[in-house]
Design a protein around this motif. Sequence first.
Motif, PDB file in Angstrom:
ATOM      1  N   LEU A 189       0.836  -1.200   0.000  1.00  0.00           N
ATOM      2  CA  LEU A 189       0.000   0.000   0.000  1.00  0.00           C
ATOM      3  C   LEU A 189       0.874   1.254   0.000  1.00  0.00           C
ATOM      4  CD1 LEU A 189      -2.862   1.320   0.518  1.00  0.00           C
ATOM      5  CD2 LEU A 189      -2.307   1.159   2.948  1.00  0.00           C
ATOM      6  N   ALA A 190       1.877   1.273   0.886  1.00  0.00           N
ATOM      7  CA  ALA A 190       2.772   2.439   0.964  1.00  0.00           C
ATOM      8  C   ALA A 190       3.491   2.648  -0.366  1.00  0.00           C
ATOM      9  CB  ALA A 190       3.781   2.232   2.096  1.00  0.00           C
ATOM     10  N   LYS A 191       3.974   1.560  -0.941  1.00  0.00           N
ATOM     11  CA  LYS A 191       4.698   1.684  -2.215  1.00  0.00           C
ATOM     12  C   LYS A 191       3.806   2.283  -3.291  1.00  0.00           C
ATOM     13  CE  LYS A 191       8.343  -1.594  -1.705  1.00  0.00           C
ATOM     14  NZ  LYS A 191       8.210  -2.930  -1.160  1.00  0.00           N
ATOM     15  N   GLY A 192       2.536   1.844  -3.317  1.00  0.00           N
ATOM     16  CA  GLY A 192       1.571   2.375  -4.284  1.00  0.00           C
ATOM     17  C   GLY A 192       1.385   3.876  -4.118  1.00  0.00           C
ATOM     18  N   LEU A 193       1.581   4.339  -2.886  1.00  0.00           N
ATOM     19  CA  LEU A 193       1.430   5.768  -2.603  1.00  0.00           C
ATOM     20  C   LEU A 193       2.808   6.463  -2.593  1.00  0.00           C
ATOM     21  CD1 LEU A 193      -1.311   5.311   0.128  1.00  0.00           C
ATOM     22  CD2 LEU A 193      -1.645   6.430  -2.078  1.00  0.00           C
ATOM     23  N   LYS A 194       3.770   5.802  -3.176  1.00  0.00           N
ATOM     24  CA  LYS A 194       5.140   6.333  -3.347  1.00  0.00           C
ATOM     25  C   LYS A 194       5.836   6.658  -2.020  1.00  0.00           C
ATOM     26  CE  LYS A 194       4.237   8.374  -7.949  1.00  0.00           C
ATOM     27  NZ  LYS A 194       3.923   7.086  -8.537  1.00  0.00           N
ATOM     28  N   MET A 195       5.582   5.824  -1.027  1.00  0.00           N
ATOM     29  CA  MET A 195       6.292   5.967   0.241  1.00  0.00           C
ATOM     30  C   MET A 195       7.215   4.765   0.388  1.00  0.00           C
ATOM     31  SD  MET A 195       4.841   6.151   4.182  1.00  0.00           S
ATOM     32  CE  MET A 195       3.955   7.676   4.012  1.00  0.00           C
ATOM     33  N   LYS A 196       8.458   4.983   0.840  1.00  0.00           N
ATOM     34  CA  LYS A 196       9.366   3.846   1.058  1.00  0.00           C
ATOM     35  C   LYS A 196       8.805   2.965   2.169  1.00  0.00           C
ATOM     36  CE  LYS A 196      13.771   5.249  -0.690  1.00  0.00           C
ATOM     37  NZ  LYS A 196      14.825   6.203  -0.389  1.00  0.00           N
ATOM     38  N   SER A 197       9.041   1.659   2.045  1.00  0.00           N
ATOM     39  CA  SER A 197       8.481   0.760   3.048  1.00  0.00           C
ATOM     40  C   SER A 197       9.246  -0.560   3.070  1.00  0.00           C
ATOM     41  CB  SER A 197       7.009   0.496   2.736  1.00  0.00           C
ATOM     42  OG  SER A 197       6.898  -0.096   1.459  1.00  0.00           O
ATOM     43  N   VAL A 198       9.109  -1.261   4.200  1.00  0.00           N
ATOM     44  CA  VAL A 198       9.676  -2.616   4.306  1.00  0.00           C
ATOM     45  C   VAL A 198       8.658  -3.516   4.992  1.00  0.00           C
ATOM     46  CG1 VAL A 198      12.140  -1.994   4.382  1.00  0.00           C
ATOM     47  CG2 VAL A 198      10.792  -1.983   6.503  1.00  0.00           C
ATOM     48  N   ASN A 199       8.864  -4.814   4.826  1.00  0.00           N
ATOM     49  CA  ASN A 199       8.030  -5.812   5.499  1.00  0.00           C
ATOM     50  C   ASN A 199       8.992  -6.794   6.155  1.00  0.00           C
ATOM     51  OD1 ASN A 199       5.931  -7.401   6.336  1.00  0.00           O
ATOM     52  ND2 ASN A 199       5.425  -8.212   4.303  1.00  0.00           N
ATOM     53  N   ILE A 200       9.148  -6.707   7.482  1.00  0.00           N
ATOM     54  CA  ILE A 200      10.221  -7.445   8.159  1.00  0.00           C
ATOM     55  C   ILE A 200       9.729  -8.150   9.420  1.00  0.00           C
ATOM     56  CG2 ILE A 200      12.081  -5.929   7.310  1.00  0.00           C
ATOM     57  CD1 ILE A 200      11.925  -4.511  10.080  1.00  0.00           C
ATOM     58  N   LYS A 201      10.654  -8.927  10.019  1.00  0.00           N
ATOM     59  CA  LYS A 201      10.366  -9.579  11.305  1.00  0.00           C
ATOM     60  C   LYS A 201      10.721  -8.619  12.447  1.00  0.00           C
ATOM     61  CE  LYS A 201      12.979 -13.142  10.427  1.00  0.00           C
ATOM     62  NZ  LYS A 201      13.721 -14.351  10.234  1.00  0.00           N
ATOM     63  N   ASP A 202      10.264  -8.919  13.661  1.00  0.00           N
ATOM     64  CA  ASP A 202      10.553  -8.039  14.807  1.00  0.00           C
ATOM     65  C   ASP A 202      11.922  -8.331  15.431  1.00  0.00           C
ATOM     66  OD1 ASP A 202       9.839 -10.475  15.887  1.00  0.00           O
ATOM     67  OD2 ASP A 202       8.346  -9.672  17.288  1.00  0.00           O
ATOM     68  N   ASP A 203      12.865  -8.666  14.575  1.00  0.00           N
ATOM     69  CA  ASP A 203      14.228  -8.939  15.003  1.00  0.00           C
ATOM     70  C   ASP A 203      15.009  -7.605  14.988  1.00  0.00           C
ATOM     71  OD1 ASP A 203      16.931  -9.605  15.053  1.00  0.00           O
ATOM     72  OD2 ASP A 203      16.574 -11.544  14.093  1.00  0.00           O
ATOM     73  N   PRO A 204      15.647  -7.231  16.124  1.00  0.00           N
ATOM     74  CA  PRO A 204      16.340  -5.938  16.177  1.00  0.00           C
ATOM     75  C   PRO A 204      17.291  -5.710  15.005  1.00  0.00           C
ATOM     76  CG  PRO A 204      16.426  -7.021  18.309  1.00  0.00           C
ATOM     77  CD  PRO A 204      15.734  -7.972  17.396  1.00  0.00           C
ATOM     78  N   LYS A 205      17.962  -6.768  14.547  1.00  0.00           N
ATOM     79  CA  LYS A 205      18.937  -6.527  13.473  1.00  0.00           C
ATOM     80  C   LYS A 205      18.243  -6.189  12.146  1.00  0.00           C
ATOM     81  CE  LYS A 205      20.250 -11.252  11.954  1.00  0.00           C
ATOM     82  NZ  LYS A 205      18.936 -11.837  12.205  1.00  0.00           N
ATOM     83  N   ASP A 206      17.035  -6.680  11.952  1.00  0.00           N
ATOM     84  CA  ASP A 206      16.268  -6.314  10.754  1.00  0.00           C
ATOM     85  C   ASP A 206      15.724  -4.888  10.880  1.00  0.00           C
ATOM     86  OD1 ASP A 206      16.754  -8.776   9.710  1.00  0.00           O
ATOM     87  OD2 ASP A 206      14.843  -9.653  10.315  1.00  0.00           O
ATOM     88  N   ILE A 207      15.307  -4.533  12.079  1.00  0.00           N
ATOM     89  CA  ILE A 207      14.781  -3.176  12.320  1.00  0.00           C
ATOM     90  C   ILE A 207      15.917  -2.160  12.126  1.00  0.00           C
ATOM     91  CG2 ILE A 207      13.770  -1.634  14.073  1.00  0.00           C
ATOM     92  CD1 ILE A 207      12.279  -4.124  15.181  1.00  0.00           C
ATOM     93  N   GLU A 208      17.099  -2.517  12.614  1.00  0.00           N
ATOM     94  CA  GLU A 208      18.244  -1.590  12.550  1.00  0.00           C
ATOM     95  C   GLU A 208      18.629  -1.231  11.107  1.00  0.00           C
ATOM     96  OE1 GLU A 208      21.818  -2.925  14.501  1.00  0.00           O
ATOM     97  OE2 GLU A 208      22.578  -0.863  14.593  1.00  0.00           O
ATOM     98  N   LYS A 209      18.426  -2.167  10.193  1.00  0.00           N
ATOM     99  CA  LYS A 209      18.820  -1.924   8.793  1.00  0.00           C
ATOM    100  C   LYS A 209      18.161  -0.681   8.195  1.00  0.00           C
ATOM    101  CE  LYS A 209      19.814  -6.698   7.612  1.00  0.00           C
ATOM    102  NZ  LYS A 209      19.088  -7.926   7.320  1.00  0.00           N
TER     103      LYS A 209
END
Length: 278
Positions: A189-209
Motif C-alpha cells: 500500500l505504501a509503495k503504491g502511494l510512493k512511500m518507502k516501506s519494508v516488510n520485516i520480522k521483529d528482530d532488532p537486526k532487521d529493524i536496525e537496517k
Amino acid sequence: MRDKNLEIFKKVSFVRHFELQVFKNIKNKNIKIPAYLSAGQEFISSSLSYFIIKELKIKPLIFAQHRCHATYLNFGGNPKKLIDELLGKKSGTNSGLGGSASISSKKINMFGHDGHMGTQMPIGLGACFASKKPTIIFLGDASIEEDYVMSSIGWASFKKLPILIIVEDNNLSILTQKKVRRHWEANDLAKGLKMKSVNIKDDPKDIEKSKKLFFKEPFLMNINTTRLFWHAGAGEDDYKRFDRYEYTKKKIGSIGKEIDQKIKMEVSNLWQKQLEKQ
Ligand SMILES: Cc1ncc(C[n+]2csc(CCOP(=O)(O)OP(=O)(O)O)c2C)c(N)n1
Ligand SMILES: [Mg+2]
C-alpha cells in the motif's frame, strides 16, 4: 552478544515482566478495566526506542495505538504512573480516567489513543504537518485497513513529512486473521502511494537496517510479530505462537537467564510497592 542487543534485551525483559504483572493483577482483580497487553510484541518498541532515542538522539512525537504499554515504557514513560493508571488512581498517566488503551505523557510527547482504530494516523499526520517535528505513529495490522489511514499515508508521502509509520503486524484483528481480511500487505500500500516501506520480522537486526531512513523521509515499516495473550484481558489463545523473548533468552544462555531473573525481581518489587500504596 553485542552490547546493543543486550540493552534491547533488557528493555524487552522489563516490558515482559511488567505485562506478566498486569496479567496476574487482572486475574486477581486488582485491575478492573479492559487491558491490552503488549506481551510478545515488545521487541518492536524496544528496538525502535533504542535506535531513535539512544543512537539518533531524537525525541519524536509519539502517536500510540490501543496496545500501547510497551510503547510508553520503552520510550521513557514512568512505569509507576502506568501501574497507577491501570489501578484507576488519580496519580496515573491519565488521572486514572483513560485506562490501558489511552496512555499519554507530556514528558515523552506521547499522545493517547482515542479508541477508534487508526485515528492516530490522521491526527499524528496533522501534528507532523503543522510542526514538522519527527513523528512516529503506531498502528495495528487491522487499523491500517481504515480508509482514513490510507488517505493519510498518501498525504504524508506527497508532503515528504518526517514521519515513521510502524505497523505492529500480529496478523490479528481481535481473532480474525489477515488472510481472511485482505490480499495485500501494508508495505504494498505504501509503495503504491510512493512511500518507502519494508516488510520485516521483529528482530532488532532487521529493524536496525532501516535506521538511516528514520525521519529523513516518510517511511512505513510493517513489522511481523506475535501477540502472546488475548486481544484484551488475561488469557491465552490456542494458536501456535513464537515467543521472541524466550527464544532470545535461550540463545544467549546464562546471561539471558540472569537478566531475566534480576528484572523480574525489580518489576515485582515495583508492583508490590504501588499496590501497597492503594
Ligand atoms: C473504527 C473501529 N472499528 C472497530 C473497533 C473495534 N476494535 C477494537 S481493536 C480491534 C482490532 C484491532 O486490531 P489491530 O489494529 O490489528 O491491533 P491489535 O489489537 O492486533 O494490536 C477492533 C476491531 C474500533 N475500536 N474502532
Ligand atoms: Mg493486529
